[in-house]
Design a protein around this motif. Sequence first.
Motif, PDB file in Angstrom:
ATOM      1  N   LYS A  41      48.244  -3.094  71.269  1.00 37.30           N
ATOM      2  CA  LYS A  41      48.561  -3.153  72.949  1.00 37.30           C
ATOM      3  C   LYS A  41      47.792  -4.380  73.375  1.00 37.30           C
ATOM      4  O   LYS A  41      48.469  -5.367  73.833  1.00 37.30           O
ATOM      5  CB  LYS A  41      48.323  -1.812  73.576  1.00 37.30           C
ATOM      6  N   ASP A  88      44.425  -2.964  68.741  1.00 32.19           N
ATOM      7  CA  ASP A  88      44.847  -1.571  69.150  1.00 32.19           C
ATOM      8  C   ASP A  88      46.433  -1.650  69.180  1.00 32.19           C
ATOM      9  O   ASP A  88      46.743  -0.608  69.701  1.00 32.19           O
ATOM     10  CB  ASP A  88      44.215  -1.284  70.448  1.00 32.19           C
ATOM     11  N   SER A 137      39.342  -3.189  77.854  1.00 27.61           N
ATOM     12  CA  SER A 137      40.369  -2.882  76.802  1.00 27.61           C
ATOM     13  C   SER A 137      39.560  -1.662  75.788  1.00 27.61           C
ATOM     14  O   SER A 137      38.430  -1.874  75.576  1.00 27.61           O
ATOM     15  CB  SER A 137      40.935  -3.927  76.199  1.00 27.61           C
ATOM     16  N   SER A 138      40.416  -0.685  75.304  1.00 28.17           N
ATOM     17  CA  SER A 138      39.899  -0.034  74.263  1.00 28.17           C
ATOM     18  C   SER A 138      39.671  -0.859  73.030  1.00 28.17           C
ATOM     19  O   SER A 138      39.285  -0.230  71.956  1.00 28.17           O
ATOM     20  CB  SER A 138      40.472   1.277  74.195  1.00 28.17           C
ATOM     21  N   ALA A 139      40.202  -1.889  72.938  1.00 25.64           N
ATOM     22  CA  ALA A 139      40.307  -2.741  71.549  1.00 25.64           C
ATOM     23  C   ALA A 139      38.835  -3.283  71.247  1.00 25.64           C
ATOM     24  O   ALA A 139      38.495  -3.636  70.092  1.00 25.64           O
ATOM     25  CB  ALA A 139      41.085  -3.947  71.719  1.00 25.64           C
ATOM     26  N   TRP A 140      37.967  -3.457  72.226  1.00 21.70           N
ATOM     27  CA  TRP A 140      36.363  -3.779  72.215  1.00 21.70           C
ATOM     28  C   TRP A 140      35.381  -3.170  72.788  1.00 21.70           C
ATOM     29  O   TRP A 140      35.700  -2.502  73.572  1.00 21.70           O
ATOM     30  CB  TRP A 140      36.361  -5.368  72.176  1.00 21.70           C
ATOM     31  N   LYS A 188      38.614  -4.163  67.286  1.00 22.08           N
ATOM     32  CA  LYS A 188      39.723  -3.880  66.193  1.00 22.08           C
ATOM     33  C   LYS A 188      41.093  -3.871  67.114  1.00 22.08           C
ATOM     34  O   LYS A 188      41.120  -3.562  68.186  1.00 22.08           O
ATOM     35  CB  LYS A 188      39.305  -2.348  65.782  1.00 22.08           C
TER      36      LYS A 188
END
Length: 121
Positions: free
Chosen positions: A99, A97, A23-26, A95
């Motif tokens: 989604k 995101d 994921s681009s969240a972490w 952070k």
Amino acid sequence: MNGNNQRRAAPALKELYSKPRRSSAWESEQADVIRFWTDDGNSWGFLFHYLTAIHYSARYERLLMTWTLGTMVIAGPKVLEFYDDFCNHRATSLKADGKDILAVTIVLNAERDIDAPLPNL
């Protein structure tokens, strides 16, 4: 080498044996300090080895991570994947995101306001 005989460079070992980013969240790195960006824009950092407990709630897709200062509450459909990466020291910065990770908040153990002005000493 001429233009007709170009060969692709051999892949690095990291490319061959590392898992793709979930994921681009972490961030998928290794570090002793894990950083969380909460929904209010603040950042909190905790030493990984000072973690007290973790609880994953499948029903609510939430992860509660407790340190001596407080509990980080993380919610979203990919929180279980983050949990897996975190436990394997592959997640260092998180952070929301909107989604995969919908919310990141902290509940402090003590009544403290980090943004409050300091008293006159």
